[in-house]
Scaffold this active site. Structure first.
Site, mmCIF file in Angstrom:
data_model
loop_
_atom_site.group_PDB
_atom_site.id
_atom_site.type_symbol
_atom_site.label_atom_id
_atom_site.label_comp_id
_atom_site.label_asym_id
_atom_site.label_seq_id
_atom_site.Cartn_x
_atom_site.Cartn_y
_atom_site.Cartn_z
ATOM 1 N N HIS A 211 25.259 26.934 18.312
ATOM 2 C CA HIS A 211 24.155 26.787 17.357
ATOM 3 C C HIS A 211 23.846 28.062 16.596
ATOM 4 O O HIS A 211 22.986 28.070 15.721
ATOM 5 C CB HIS A 211 22.880 26.328 18.092
ATOM 6 C CG HIS A 211 22.248 27.417 18.906
ATOM 7 N ND1 HIS A 211 22.700 27.769 20.149
ATOM 8 C CD2 HIS A 211 21.219 28.249 18.632
ATOM 9 C CE1 HIS A 211 21.978 28.758 20.624
ATOM 10 N NE2 HIS A 211 21.071 29.079 19.725
HETATM 11 C C1 UD1 Z 1 16.016 29.072 17.575
HETATM 12 C C2 UD1 Z 1 15.956 30.555 17.945
HETATM 13 C C3 UD1 Z 1 17.197 30.928 18.737
HETATM 14 C C4 UD1 Z 1 17.397 30.009 19.919
HETATM 15 C C5 UD1 Z 1 17.427 28.572 19.430
HETATM 16 C C6 UD1 Z 1 17.598 27.581 20.555
HETATM 17 C C7 UD1 Z 1 14.842 32.047 16.327
HETATM 18 C C8 UD1 Z 1 15.078 33.080 15.299
HETATM 19 N N1 UD1 Z 1 15.957 31.388 16.755
HETATM 20 O O1 UD1 Z 1 17.112 28.899 16.690
HETATM 21 O O2 UD1 Z 1 17.053 32.245 19.218
HETATM 22 O O3 UD1 Z 1 18.609 30.324 20.575
HETATM 23 O O4 UD1 Z 1 16.181 28.316 18.762
HETATM 24 O O5 UD1 Z 1 17.750 26.302 20.039
HETATM 25 O O6 UD1 Z 1 13.724 31.841 16.726
HETATM 26 N N2 UD1 Z 1 15.404 21.591 13.991
HETATM 27 C C9 UD1 Z 1 15.180 20.263 14.220
HETATM 28 N N3 UD1 Z 1 14.340 19.933 15.239
HETATM 29 C C10 UD1 Z 1 13.748 20.858 16.027
HETATM 30 C C11 UD1 Z 1 13.982 22.208 15.760
HETATM 31 C C12 UD1 Z 1 14.815 22.568 14.750
HETATM 32 O O7 UD1 Z 1 15.707 19.398 13.552
HETATM 33 O O8 UD1 Z 1 13.003 20.475 16.949
HETATM 34 C C13 UD1 Z 1 16.337 21.969 12.906
HETATM 35 C C14 UD1 Z 1 15.635 22.331 11.636
HETATM 36 O O9 UD1 Z 1 16.336 21.766 10.578
HETATM 37 C C15 UD1 Z 1 15.733 23.845 11.576
HETATM 38 C C16 UD1 Z 1 16.996 24.126 12.361
HETATM 39 O O10 UD1 Z 1 17.090 23.085 13.331
HETATM 40 O O11 UD1 Z 1 15.804 24.317 10.265
HETATM 41 C C17 UD1 Z 1 16.967 25.448 13.054
HETATM 42 O O12 UD1 Z 1 15.757 25.585 13.835
HETATM 43 P P1 UD1 Z 1 15.053 26.999 14.004
HETATM 44 O O13 UD1 Z 1 13.877 26.897 14.886
HETATM 45 O O14 UD1 Z 1 14.852 27.617 12.672
HETATM 46 O O15 UD1 Z 1 16.144 27.901 14.681
HETATM 47 P P2 UD1 Z 1 17.250 27.582 15.793
HETATM 48 O O16 UD1 Z 1 18.571 27.620 15.133
HETATM 49 O O17 UD1 Z 1 16.915 26.381 16.605
#
Ligand code: UD1
Length: 370
Positions: A211
């Site tokens: 991821h």
């Molecule tokens: C975040 C953390 C990372 C951790 C990871 C675990 C930061 C900078 N990054 O990254 O350290 O390893 O979580 O998963 O805080 N999304 C959904 N549903 C959700 C959450 C996210 O669909 O419940 C999608 C959204 O489109 C979002 C993307 O996933 O834009 C990324 O989510 P985000 O929280 O920005 O960062 P992660 O890549 O999950």
């Protein structure tokens, strides 16, 4: 009575706060309810499968505060957490906040608290990848530099904080809260029937998770990733629980249809089922931080497709192979594992299931609570 608020935001936070919550309850049962422990969920992760299932699996109570922040750019997400968390702090006036890990919610809440003169404890302090292109590395450095209590999981973290000039009295080597959860739930994990549900019984299989933006936001890396998975799937089944960021990018790049039939794609998997899958796997392919630690505890070989790790004990003591960012470089390591010639790691010091109770004792002593 002292009031403490622990913050969770994203998936890797839940298994670190769950043992703290249990340890506070235990402490209170023999110390006259002297600590009120509240949980604030920022909502950085919000999907049922990225959040709620973990509250259920880890027996966490419904959060006392839910900020509903959701996704966004780093600035948007961090700023929204700060604005909403400040309101909670102003009305609740806690004595201490506890942040865990390295996600955007971690730095957002610690920064908000220190600006209001509220003390901050950071659980999983001192980890450093040395790679400032990782958003998490920035979050770690900033959070550690403003926290009052730094709870460290592995020896490298002690050295990093000392090198950065953090006063010794702030730093406490306590072990790994995430491993507390793993140890606590092992009997329940064993009861999971996820292997049967996915048709894996009796056969060797691999667990893959990717991821990290450096791997999945880059089309060439995604292509190399799918090539490695397809080649590995010629001999072994692969379970690939796909993070929302990864599935989106696989779709955008038209790579989903080209995956081998031996690759079982699933939605993100809950805590108990996921650990069961890792525990029984032949090996793990990942770019996660936490899975490097969980596989080391479980003594399952782990191949990490990253150039750096902030968790060097998993490589030096545990079963982790840090192979760099070229997916094809996993192949010789896979051969070694398939021949049974992989290193036989040990469990790092103080990863013993008692880290949360050490933390609570230190907090109680620091604040003179009894
Ligand atoms: C975040 C953390 C990372 C951790 C990871 C675990 C930061 C900078 N990054 O990254 O350290 O390893 O979580 O998963 O805080 N999304 C959904 N549903 C959700 C959450 C996210 O669909 O419940 C999608 C959204 O489109 C979002 C993307 O996933 O834009 C990324 O989510 P985000 O929280 O920005 O960062 P992660 O890549 O999950």
């Amino acid at each position: 009575m002292k009031k403490i608020i622990s913050v969770v935001g994203a998936r890797p936070n839940f298994m670190k706060v769950a043992p703290l919550h249990k340890a506070f309850a235990l402490y209170n049962s023999s110390n006259g309810n002297s600590i009120q422990h509240l949980i604030c969920h920022t909502g950085q992760h919000y999907d049922e499968k990225m959040s709620k299932v973990f509250f259920d699996d880890l027996e966490l109570p419904k959060p006392d505060f839910y900020l509903g922040i959701g996704s966004g750019s780093h600035a948007e997400q961090t700023a929204r957490v700060m604005i909403e968390f400040e309101k909670i702090l102003l009305s609740e006036k806690p004595d201490l906040i506890i942040v865990v890990g390295d996600v955007n919610s971690t730095i957002a809440c610690s920064l908000t608290a220190v600006k209001l003169g509220i003390k901050v404890a950071h659980v999983e302090a001192g980890l450093r990848s040395g790679d400032r292109a990782m958003p998490e590395e920035i979050n770690r450095i900033l959070t550690d530099s403003i926290s009052d209590l730094l709870f460290v999981t592995e020896i490298s973290g002690m050295q990093n904080l000392t090198n950065e000039g953090v006063p010794e009295q702030k730093i406490h080597f306590v072990g790994n809260c995430m491993i507390d959860s793993l140890i606590h739930y092992l009997p329940k994990i064993e009861l999971s029937s996820i292997g049967e549900e996915l048709g894996l019984e009796g056969s060797d299989y691999v667990v893959a998770t990717f991821h990290r933006p450096s791997n999945v936001d880059n089309a060439d890396q995604l292509l190399a990733m799918t090539a490695l998975l397809n080649e590995t799937a010629e001999n072994l089944k692969i379970v690939f629980p796909v993070h929302p960021r990864t599935i989106k990018n696989l779709e955008i790049n038209g790579l989903l249809n080209g995956l081998s039939k031996n690759i079982i794609l699933t939605d993100p998997i809950g805590y108990l089922d996921f650990i069961k899958l890792v525990k029984d796997a032949k090996f793990v392919l990942t770019d996660s931080g936490g899975i490097q630690e969980e596989s080391t505890y479980l003594k399952v070989p782990c191949i990490t497709i990253r150039t750096t790790t902030e968790r060097p004990s998993t490589v030096e003591i545990g079963n982790n192979y840090l192979i760099g960012d070229r997916f094809e470089d996993a192949k010789p390591v896979i051969e070694i594992i398939m021949k049974g010639e992989n290193k036989k790691g040990k469990i790092p010091e103080l990863w013993d299931g008692s880290s949360a109770s050490r933390i609570i004792q230190i907090i109680a002593t620091t604040f003179n609570i009894r």
